[in-house]
Design a protein around this motif. Structure first.
Motif, PDB file in Angstrom:
ATOM      1  N   PHE A 239     -25.587  -3.939  21.025  1.00 45.83           N
ATOM      2  CA  PHE A 239     -24.838  -3.769  19.761  1.00 45.83           C
ATOM      3  C   PHE A 239     -23.659  -2.800  19.844  1.00 45.83           C
ATOM      4  N   ASP A 240     -22.601  -3.160  19.117  1.00 52.59           N
ATOM      5  CA  ASP A 240     -21.478  -2.233  18.904  1.00 52.59           C
ATOM      6  C   ASP A 240     -21.863  -1.179  17.874  1.00 52.59           C
ATOM      7  N   LEU A 241     -22.614  -1.616  16.866  1.00 54.19           N
ATOM      8  CA  LEU A 241     -22.916  -0.745  15.729  1.00 54.19           C
ATOM      9  C   LEU A 241     -24.302  -1.073  15.197  1.00 54.19           C
ATOM     10  N   LEU A 242     -25.072  -0.024  14.927  1.00 54.15           N
ATOM     11  CA  LEU A 242     -26.365  -0.184  14.256  1.00 54.15           C
ATOM     12  C   LEU A 242     -26.314   0.601  12.955  1.00 54.15           C
ATOM     13  N   ILE A 243     -26.734  -0.044  11.870  1.00 51.82           N
ATOM     14  CA  ILE A 243     -26.850   0.646  10.578  1.00 51.82           C
ATOM     15  C   ILE A 243     -28.345   0.768  10.301  1.00 51.82           C
ATOM     16  N   ASP A 244     -28.843   2.001  10.306  1.00 54.21           N
ATOM     17  CA  ASP A 244     -30.283   2.252  10.162  1.00 54.21           C
ATOM     18  C   ASP A 244     -30.595   2.633   8.716  1.00 54.21           C
ATOM     19  N   THR A 245     -31.295   1.733   8.016  1.00 57.72           N
ATOM     20  CA  THR A 245     -31.583   1.965   6.588  1.00 57.72           C
ATOM     21  C   THR A 245     -33.040   2.342   6.335  1.00 57.72           C
ATOM     22  N   ILE A 246     -33.808   2.602   7.379  1.00 54.79           N
ATOM     23  CA  ILE A 246     -35.259   2.819   7.193  1.00 54.79           C
ATOM     24  C   ILE A 246     -35.520   4.096   6.376  1.00 54.79           C
ATOM     25  N   SER A 247     -36.421   3.944   5.415  1.00 53.85           N
ATOM     26  CA  SER A 247     -36.731   5.042   4.486  1.00 53.85           C
ATOM     27  C   SER A 247     -37.866   5.942   4.979  1.00 53.85           C
ATOM     28  N   ALA A 248     -38.550   5.528   6.069  1.00 56.02           N
ATOM     29  CA  ALA A 248     -39.712   6.284   6.558  1.00 56.02           C
ATOM     30  C   ALA A 248     -39.436   6.770   7.982  1.00 56.02           C
ATOM     31  N   ASN A 249     -40.301   7.673   8.457  1.00 62.92           N
ATOM     32  CA  ASN A 249     -40.092   8.220   9.798  1.00 62.92           C
ATOM     33  C   ASN A 249     -40.241   7.120  10.850  1.00 62.92           C
ATOM     34  N   HIS A 250     -39.393   7.168  11.885  1.00 64.39           N
ATOM     35  CA  HIS A 250     -39.451   6.166  12.954  1.00 64.39           C
ATOM     36  C   HIS A 250     -38.749   6.710  14.185  1.00 64.39           C
ATOM     37  N   ASP A 251     -38.938   6.017  15.309  1.00 61.15           N
ATOM     38  CA  ASP A 251     -38.402   6.500  16.586  1.00 61.15           C
ATOM     39  C   ASP A 251     -36.960   6.011  16.787  1.00 61.15           C
ATOM     40  N   ILE A 252     -36.019   6.928  16.625  1.00 61.70           N
ATOM     41  CA  ILE A 252     -34.597   6.598  16.755  1.00 61.70           C
ATOM     42  C   ILE A 252     -34.228   6.251  18.202  1.00 61.70           C
ATOM     43  N   ASN A 253     -34.918   6.880  19.154  1.00 63.55           N
ATOM     44  CA  ASN A 253     -34.588   6.681  20.576  1.00 63.55           C
ATOM     45  C   ASN A 253     -34.652   5.202  20.975  1.00 63.55           C
ATOM     46  N   LYS A 254     -35.663   4.517  20.434  1.00 57.24           N
ATOM     47  CA  LYS A 254     -35.824   3.102  20.781  1.00 57.24           C
ATOM     48  C   LYS A 254     -34.586   2.302  20.371  1.00 57.24           C
ATOM     49  N   TYR A 255     -34.067   2.625  19.199  1.00 56.97           N
ATOM     50  CA  TYR A 255     -32.908   1.883  18.686  1.00 56.97           C
ATOM     51  C   TYR A 255     -31.631   2.245  19.449  1.00 56.97           C
ATOM     52  N   MET A 265     -24.741   4.405  16.357  1.00 56.64           N
ATOM     53  CA  MET A 265     -25.835   4.159  15.423  1.00 56.64           C
ATOM     54  C   MET A 265     -25.626   5.083  14.230  1.00 56.64           C
ATOM     55  N   VAL A 266     -25.553   4.510  13.040  1.00 58.75           N
ATOM     56  CA  VAL A 266     -25.298   5.303  11.833  1.00 58.75           C
ATOM     57  C   VAL A 266     -26.564   5.330  10.980  1.00 58.75           C
ATOM     58  N   LYS A 287     -23.258   7.448  23.946  1.00 58.03           N
ATOM     59  CA  LYS A 287     -23.542   6.856  22.644  1.00 58.03           C
ATOM     60  C   LYS A 287     -23.303   7.835  21.497  1.00 58.03           C
ATOM     61  N   ARG A 288     -23.081   7.288  20.324  1.00 57.57           N
ATOM     62  CA  ARG A 288     -22.789   8.119  19.148  1.00 57.57           C
ATOM     63  C   ARG A 288     -23.874   7.911  18.104  1.00 57.57           C
ATOM     64  N   LEU A 289     -24.414   9.020  17.651  1.00 59.81           N
ATOM     65  CA  LEU A 289     -25.399   8.982  16.565  1.00 59.81           C
ATOM     66  C   LEU A 289     -24.755   9.675  15.374  1.00 59.81           C
ATOM     67  N   ALA A 290     -24.638   8.964  14.266  1.00 60.68           N
ATOM     68  CA  ALA A 290     -23.890   9.496  13.122  1.00 60.68           C
ATOM     69  C   ALA A 290     -24.675   9.291  11.838  1.00 60.68           C
ATOM     70  N   GLY A 291     -24.175   9.877  10.764  1.00 59.99           N
ATOM     71  CA  GLY A 291     -24.755   9.665   9.447  1.00 59.99           C
ATOM     72  C   GLY A 291     -23.662   9.271   8.482  1.00 59.99           C
ATOM     73  N   SER A 292     -24.063   8.801   7.321  1.00 55.13           N
ATOM     74  CA  SER A 292     -23.071   8.491   6.295  1.00 55.13           C
ATOM     75  C   SER A 292     -23.730   8.598   4.931  1.00 55.13           C
ATOM     76  N   MET A 293     -23.065   9.285   4.019  1.00 54.86           N
ATOM     77  CA  MET A 293     -23.616   9.485   2.685  1.00 54.86           C
ATOM     78  C   MET A 293     -22.717   8.844   1.626  1.00 54.86           C
ATOM     79  N   ILE A 294     -23.264   7.929   0.888  1.00 55.14           N
ATOM     80  CA  ILE A 294     -22.588   7.146  -0.164  1.00 55.14           C
ATOM     81  C   ILE A 294     -21.103   6.933   0.175  1.00 55.14           C
TER      82      ILE A 294
END
Ligand code: NAP
Ligand code: ZN
Length: 350
Positions: A239-255, A265-266, A287-294
């Motif tokens: 993937f060029d881009l992953l948008i992670d919308t999961i609301s519960a704890n999960h393993d980010i490394n796998k993604y 991965m945002v 790789k880039r791990l980022a966040g985004s708020m509204i």
């Protein structure tokens, strides 16, 4: 003051129940909105259960609000009585700091006034959200709703829509990009629709096999089950881009292993617990791990106009407010197709 009927949680973990509150009389720059519809965001659940800390009760959730303008102050120019109006996650900001000036009101250096579970900019007056019959907001934070949009289905655009539109724009999503959307709920289904509308090749990464046909109908070309470990080897480096919308704890490394070199991965989902990220998951492949708020108000208006132009709205299930507690339970079981929207008429006369 205007007495307004609403639904509130009286304390942490309490079920929502009828509540009465007072809205301020509209000032010169305020609009009074009769609320028609309010979407139900997973953030409402996180907050009424105080999963992020600092929750203030009684709490009237709701930040995906669409209504009709009932009254305007004398200096209001953006809207007039009878217009449709939307309100998202914020109702005010200082308007003067560097971030507000860059149209990033969500990062106001004084702290934006959140629509609920917060205070107005006086830092004293508690804010109450859209599970209510009426709302008063300064015109700067009222959005114009293009009349071609279905009103109930457009309500979730005010949070789920902008929260997924913004990172797609920030990471320049375009035709042919390989975008993976993680989690098919309210945000996830908007991410699929919006990325597909921008021409991306979308893959849905979900824990729910039963959502496969829906994912494809919404615009995903592929569907992969994340409960299956083989998925992570099969899609490694894709993937060029992953948008992670999961609301519960999960393993980010796998993604992160699913990104191509220099892919991003945002995180837009906001699980209560911090995630452990191995440096090695990021080092190999830059790789880039980022966040985004509204998104800021200008970008939210841009998104609404984009959605009208591209005929994008939410897939919704309309509920009366009396079913809100049951809707929360269903969301917690990943059983939402794909956003609950409250018909505020069910609140009865104010
Ligand atoms: P939602 O409708 O409940 O959808 C969440 C989806 O995540 C579920 O449908 C499920 O999808 C997946 N999921 C849930 N639990 C999981 C688990 N244990 N492991 C793996 N996947 C799981 O929630 P939403 O309203 O879209 O909100 C999602 C998150 O975004 C929430 O944390 C919310 O607070 C946050 N949020 C952030 C912003 C922001 O500005 N960044 C704005 C709004 C909301 P599948 O069934 O497909 O697996
Ligand atoms: Zn939200």
């Amino acid at each position: 003051m205007l007495k307004t009927s609403a639904y509130a949680a009286s304390q942490v973990h309490a079920p929502l129940a009828p509540f009465s509150l007072e809205r301020r009389d509209p000032g010169p720059r305020d609009v009074l909105i009769d609320v028609l519809y309010c979407g139900v965001c997973h953030s409402d659940i996180h907050q009424v259960r105080d999963e992020w800390g600092g929750a203030v009760f009684p709490m009237v959730p709701g930040h995906e609000i669409i209504g009709r303008v009932k009254q305007v102050g004398k200096d209001v120019t953006k809207l007039k009585v009878g217009d449709l109006a939307g309100v998202g996650c914020m109702v005010d900001s200082c308007g003067e700091c560097a971030n507000c000036k860059r149209d990033l009101e969500q990062f106001c250096q004084k702290g934006a006034a959140l629509t609920y579970n917060g205070t107005e900019m006086d830092r004293k007056t508690q804010t109450y959200g859209g599970y209510s019959a009426q709302l008063v907001v300064t015109e700067r934070f009222a959005l114009k709703i293009p009349p071609s949009l279905d009103l109930a289905a457009a309500a979730p655009l005010l949070c789920a829509g902008i929260t997924t539109y913004s990172p797609l724009r920030q990471w320049n999503c375009k035709k042919g990009d390989r975008v993976g959307v993680v989690g098919l709920g309210g945000l996830g289904h908007m991410a699929v629709k919006l990325a597909a509308s921008m021409g991306a090749e979308v893959t849905m990464l979900s824990t729910s096999r039963a959502k496969e046909a829906d994912a494809k109908r919404l615009g995903a070309q592929e569907f992969e089950l994340t409960k299956d470990d083989a998925t992570f080897s099969k899609l490694a480096g894709r993937f060029d881009l992953l948008i992670d919308t999961i609301s519960a704890n999960h393993d980010i490394n796998k993604y992160l292993g699913l990104l191509r070199p220099e892919g991003a991965m945002v995180l837009v989902g906001a699980p209560p617990e911090p995630a452990a990220v191995s440096a090695f998951s990021l080092l190999g492949g830059n790789k880039r791990l980022a966040g985004s708020m509204i998104g800021g108000i200008a970008e939210t208006q841009e998104m609404l106009d984009y959605c009208a132009q591209h005929k994008v709205v939410s897939d919704i299930e309309i509920i009366p407010i009396q079913q809100i507690n049951e809707a929360y339970e269903r969301m917690l079981k990943n059983d939402v197709r794909y956003r609950f929207v409250i018909d505020i008429a069910s609140l009865g006369a104010a």
